[in-house]
Design a protein around this motif. Structure first.
Motif, PDB file in Angstrom:
ATOM      1  N   VAL A   1     -35.886  53.715 -25.199  1.00  0.00           N
ATOM      2  CA  VAL A   1     -36.597  52.557 -25.763  1.00  0.00           C
ATOM      3  C   VAL A   1     -35.968  51.257 -25.273  1.00  0.00           C
ATOM      4  N   ASN A   2     -34.632  51.240 -25.239  1.00  0.00           N
ATOM      5  CA  ASN A   2     -33.911  50.034 -24.826  1.00  0.00           C
ATOM      6  C   ASN A   2     -34.251  49.638 -23.399  1.00  0.00           C
ATOM      7  N   ILE A   3     -34.268  50.605 -22.502  1.00  0.00           N
ATOM      8  CA  ILE A   3     -34.584  50.308 -21.102  1.00  0.00           C
ATOM      9  C   ILE A   3     -36.012  49.787 -20.969  1.00  0.00           C
ATOM     10  N   GLY A   4     -36.945  50.437 -21.685  1.00  0.00           N
ATOM     11  CA  GLY A   4     -38.331  49.978 -21.650  1.00  0.00           C
ATOM     12  C   GLY A   4     -38.485  48.561 -22.169  1.00  0.00           C
TER      13      GLY A   4
ATOM     14  N   ALA B   1     -33.767  43.525 -27.120  1.00  0.00           N
ATOM     15  CA  ALA B   1     -34.036  44.926 -26.807  1.00  0.00           C
ATOM     16  C   ALA B   1     -32.939  45.825 -27.354  1.00  0.00           C
ATOM     17  N   THR B   2     -31.703  45.354 -27.269  1.00  0.00           N
ATOM     18  CA  THR B   2     -30.561  46.144 -27.734  1.00  0.00           C
ATOM     19  C   THR B   2     -30.617  46.390 -29.234  1.00  0.00           C
ATOM     20  N   ILE B   3     -30.839  45.343 -30.019  1.00  0.00           N
ATOM     21  CA  ILE B   3     -30.786  45.529 -31.470  1.00  0.00           C
ATOM     22  C   ILE B   3     -32.003  46.288 -31.999  1.00  0.00           C
ATOM     23  N   ILE B   4     -33.150  46.154 -31.348  1.00  0.00           N
ATOM     24  CA  ILE B   4     -34.327  46.925 -31.777  1.00  0.00           C
ATOM     25  C   ILE B   4     -34.077  48.415 -31.561  1.00  0.00           C
ATOM     26  N   SER B   5     -33.541  48.765 -30.397  1.00  0.00           N
ATOM     27  CA  SER B   5     -33.280  50.177 -30.098  1.00  0.00           C
ATOM     28  C   SER B   5     -32.191  50.749 -31.003  1.00  0.00           C
ATOM     29  N   GLN B   6     -31.182  49.927 -31.341  1.00  0.00           N
ATOM     30  CA  GLN B   6     -30.153  50.379 -32.277  1.00  0.00           C
ATOM     31  C   GLN B   6     -30.751  50.668 -33.648  1.00  0.00           C
ATOM     32  N   GLY B   7     -31.676  49.819 -34.074  1.00  0.00           N
ATOM     33  CA  GLY B   7     -32.341  50.045 -35.357  1.00  0.00           C
ATOM     34  C   GLY B   7     -33.111  51.354 -35.374  1.00  0.00           C
TER      35      GLY B   7
ATOM     36  N   LEU C   1     -29.461  58.876 -29.856  1.00  0.00           N
ATOM     37  CA  LEU C   1     -28.966  57.957 -28.834  1.00  0.00           C
ATOM     38  C   LEU C   1     -29.846  57.987 -27.593  1.00  0.00           C
ATOM     39  N   VAL C   2     -30.307  59.178 -27.218  1.00  0.00           N
ATOM     40  CA  VAL C   2     -31.191  59.294 -26.049  1.00  0.00           C
ATOM     41  C   VAL C   2     -32.489  58.536 -26.287  1.00  0.00           C
TER      42      VAL C   2
ATOM     43  N   VAL D   1     -27.774  37.040 -31.135  1.00  0.00           N
ATOM     44  CA  VAL D   1     -28.734  38.102 -31.429  1.00  0.00           C
ATOM     45  C   VAL D   1     -28.017  39.452 -31.598  1.00  0.00           C
ATOM     46  N   ILE D   2     -27.046  39.731 -30.733  1.00  0.00           N
ATOM     47  CA  ILE D   2     -26.302  40.982 -30.842  1.00  0.00           C
ATOM     48  C   ILE D   2     -25.592  41.062 -32.188  1.00  0.00           C
ATOM     49  N   PHE D   3     -25.030  39.953 -32.644  1.00  0.00           N
ATOM     50  CA  PHE D   3     -24.344  39.942 -33.934  1.00  0.00           C
ATOM     51  C   PHE D   3     -25.312  40.203 -35.092  1.00  0.00           C
ATOM     52  N   LEU D   4     -26.567  39.780 -34.958  1.00  0.00           N
ATOM     53  CA  LEU D   4     -27.556  40.058 -35.996  1.00  0.00           C
ATOM     54  C   LEU D   4     -27.797  41.566 -36.141  1.00  0.00           C
ATOM     55  N   GLY D   5     -27.501  42.306 -35.082  1.00  0.00           N
ATOM     56  CA  GLY D   5     -27.713  43.751 -35.116  1.00  0.00           C
ATOM     57  C   GLY D   5     -26.509  44.550 -35.573  1.00  0.00           C
ATOM     58  N   VAL D   6     -25.460  43.892 -36.062  1.00  0.00           N
ATOM     59  CA  VAL D   6     -24.252  44.597 -36.514  1.00  0.00           C
ATOM     60  C   VAL D   6     -24.547  45.678 -37.561  1.00  0.00           C
ATOM     61  N   PRO D   7     -25.411  45.438 -38.565  1.00  0.00           N
ATOM     62  CA  PRO D   7     -25.691  46.511 -39.544  1.00  0.00           C
ATOM     63  C   PRO D   7     -26.201  47.795 -38.894  1.00  0.00           C
ATOM     64  N   PHE D   8     -26.988  47.656 -37.822  1.00  0.00           N
ATOM     65  CA  PHE D   8     -27.473  48.849 -37.133  1.00  0.00           C
ATOM     66  C   PHE D   8     -26.321  49.606 -36.484  1.00  0.00           C
ATOM     67  N   VAL D   9     -25.375  48.866 -35.899  1.00  0.00           N
ATOM     68  CA  VAL D   9     -24.203  49.493 -35.288  1.00  0.00           C
ATOM     69  C   VAL D   9     -23.393  50.236 -36.345  1.00  0.00           C
ATOM     70  N   VAL D  10     -23.172  49.587 -37.483  1.00  0.00           N
ATOM     71  CA  VAL D  10     -22.373  50.181 -38.556  1.00  0.00           C
ATOM     72  C   VAL D  10     -23.003  51.478 -39.043  1.00  0.00           C
ATOM     73  N   PHE D  11     -24.287  51.430 -39.365  1.00  0.00           N
ATOM     74  CA  PHE D  11     -24.902  52.606 -39.976  1.00  0.00           C
ATOM     75  C   PHE D  11     -25.209  53.713 -38.973  1.00  0.00           C
TER      76      PHE D  11
END
Length: 452
Positions: free
Chosen positions: A174-177, A196-202, A168-169, A137-147
């Motif tokens: 959002v991530n904690i929630g 939760a991680t990849i949604i908040s990164q998006g 980031l704040v 799942v974390i790898f699916l969020g790589v585009p969010f990390v890049v951008f």
């Protein structure tokens, strides 16, 4: 809001610039700590080990993406410092193309290679399934990390460190929630933590993109800028790829180290995961200072202010070194009890092992102050190949310590593996920094000579 760093006190400019970065990093690491605490306290030490068992490969992938995008922002900062806005916008667009290509490529490759990666890391069968779900799942969020890193990088290149902090704040909150909802509420386990991680990164990407579109016309490529410029594309790649590879090469050594540690059993996997969260939190000021150095050096070098570049680099190094000494003392005396955030007090052996790891780190944290500042400075001056070698040396040091000494001294050797790499890299990059000072001084004299 843009800001030039070519006038005024170098130290004051960098400290003011780094404060939002520092607070942003602290928020990010606070999330990581809360995330680990929620997983460890609600799902148990095996789940905590599942999340942490792949931290080194995540550092490799995310580090590559972060380094690549940071490299693409270097020519943006240099052209902004020189006042060449047209060329700066060319580089903004080339960086966008590079980010899009690598976000797709890296996502496809990593999701396909999840199983081989877990086997390579010697992940214990007890935690394998949860580790796979989390990693995939974390790898699916790589585009969010890049951008996120690319948009944040170009904003910082023109002096805006506040907006990435705000994004980031928001994403951290959002991530904690979402963590609490997915893990405690609907019982999604490690899969929920990753989701939760990849949604908040998006969300952080959307915030930065909207801000740039609405408020930062300076960073909008015009029609004449929106085409492939082979020369500038190669320049961006020439800086970005070595910076990305430097992170990845360093992470390869960390992967070997983590594989050796995972082979010692789940007790040490849990201890390592807990200690790494605290270590990452302690490193926040180093990361913020390095980002400030990158923008300061890029802008001033682009403006041809060589003496000012040197002065700022040395002042930043003294700050990093002093902080390293202070936080090292703190880890030596107070590192162990901090692990109670993640681990139940009944898991005495896990707490003892994590405390030992942090105590040993504390004696050498000062080396990171030298390593991070000098390496980022050399990279921002355009000598990315020289900086890359420091990553190679770190990798070699970690591999030797992990493969030669861990089989003999077990976890005791793990506790000194990072430090071996830091000191090796710091010695090399210190020498290279002063060689680079001579190079840029000579280049400036040659440039002035041609205009006499």
């Amino acid at each position: 809001m843009t800001k030039s760093m070519t006038k005024g006190s170098p130290l004051k400019l960098m400290l003011v610039f780094m404060l939002p970065l520092l607070f942003g990093n602290i928020f990010q690491q606070t999330y990581n700590i809360v995330d680990a605490a929620i997983v460890g306290q609600n799902l148990g030490k095996n789940a905590l080990a599942s999340v942490g068992a792949t931290s080194s490969v995540l550092f490799l992938v995310i580090g590559f993406c972060s380094g690549l995008t940071a490299g693409c922002s270097v020519p943006v900062a240099q052209r902004f410092g020189a006042g060449d806005i047209k060329s700066m916008k060319d580089y903004v667009f080339q960086g966008f193309l590079i980010s899009a290509f690598f976000s797709i490529t890296v996502t496809v490759l990593t999701t396909l290679l999840c199983h081989p990666i877990l086997h390579l890391l010697s992940v214990n069968s007890k935690i394998y399934d949860d580790a796979y779900k989390y990693l995939f799942v974390i790898f699916l969020g790589v585009p969010f990390v890049v951008f996120y890193n690319y948009f944040a990088g170009i904003l910082r290149a023109v002096g805006d460190s506040k907006t990435p902090f705000i994004a980031l704040v928001v994403s951290t909150i959002v991530n904690i929630g979402l963590d609490l909802y997915f893990i405690k509420g609907i019982k999604l386990g490690c899969f929920g933590a990753a989701l939760a991680t990849i949604i908040s990164q998006g969300i952080s990407v959307i915030i930065l993109l909207v801000y740039i579109l609405l408020k930062m016309k300076l960073l909008h490529p015009e029609r004449e800028n929106r085409e492939v410029n082979k020369k500038k594309l190669l320049i961006s790649l020439g800086i970005g790829l070595p910076m990305g590879l430097q992170f990845s090469i360093t992470a390869i050594g960390s992967m070997v180290m983590q594989s050796s540690n995972n082979g010692l059993g789940t007790l040490y996997s849990s201890a390592f995961t807990s200690a790494m969260k605290i270590k990452a939190f302690a490193m926040c000021p180093f990361d913020a200072l390095a980002a400030a150095v990158a923008t300061y050096v890029g802008q001033n070098y682009g403006a041809g202010l060589i003496d000012r570049v040197k002065k700022g680099i040395m002042q930043a190094m003294y700050i990093g070194f002093t902080y390293g000494l202070l936080i090292g003392v703190f880890l030596i005396f107070f590192g162990k009890p901090l692990n109670l955030i993640f681990v139940s007090k009944k898991d005495v052996e896990v707490i003892d092992a994590a405390g030992q790891y942090l105590r040993c780190l504390g004696f050498f944290f000062w080396a990171l102050g030298i390593l991070n500042v000098f390496r980022m400075a050399v990279q921002s001056l355009g000598y990315t190949g020289r900086a890359l070698v420091s990553g190679v040396l770190e990798m070699i040091a970690r591999i030797i310590a992990s493969t030669v000494f861990v089989p003999i001294y077990k976890f005791d050797a793990i506790c000194f593996t990072d430090q071996t790499a830091w000191v090796t890299g710091a010695v090399y990059i210190s020498i290279i920094t002063f060689i680079t000072f001579k190079s840029i001084s000579k280049n400036e004299l040659d440039r002035k000579g041609t205009h006499v």
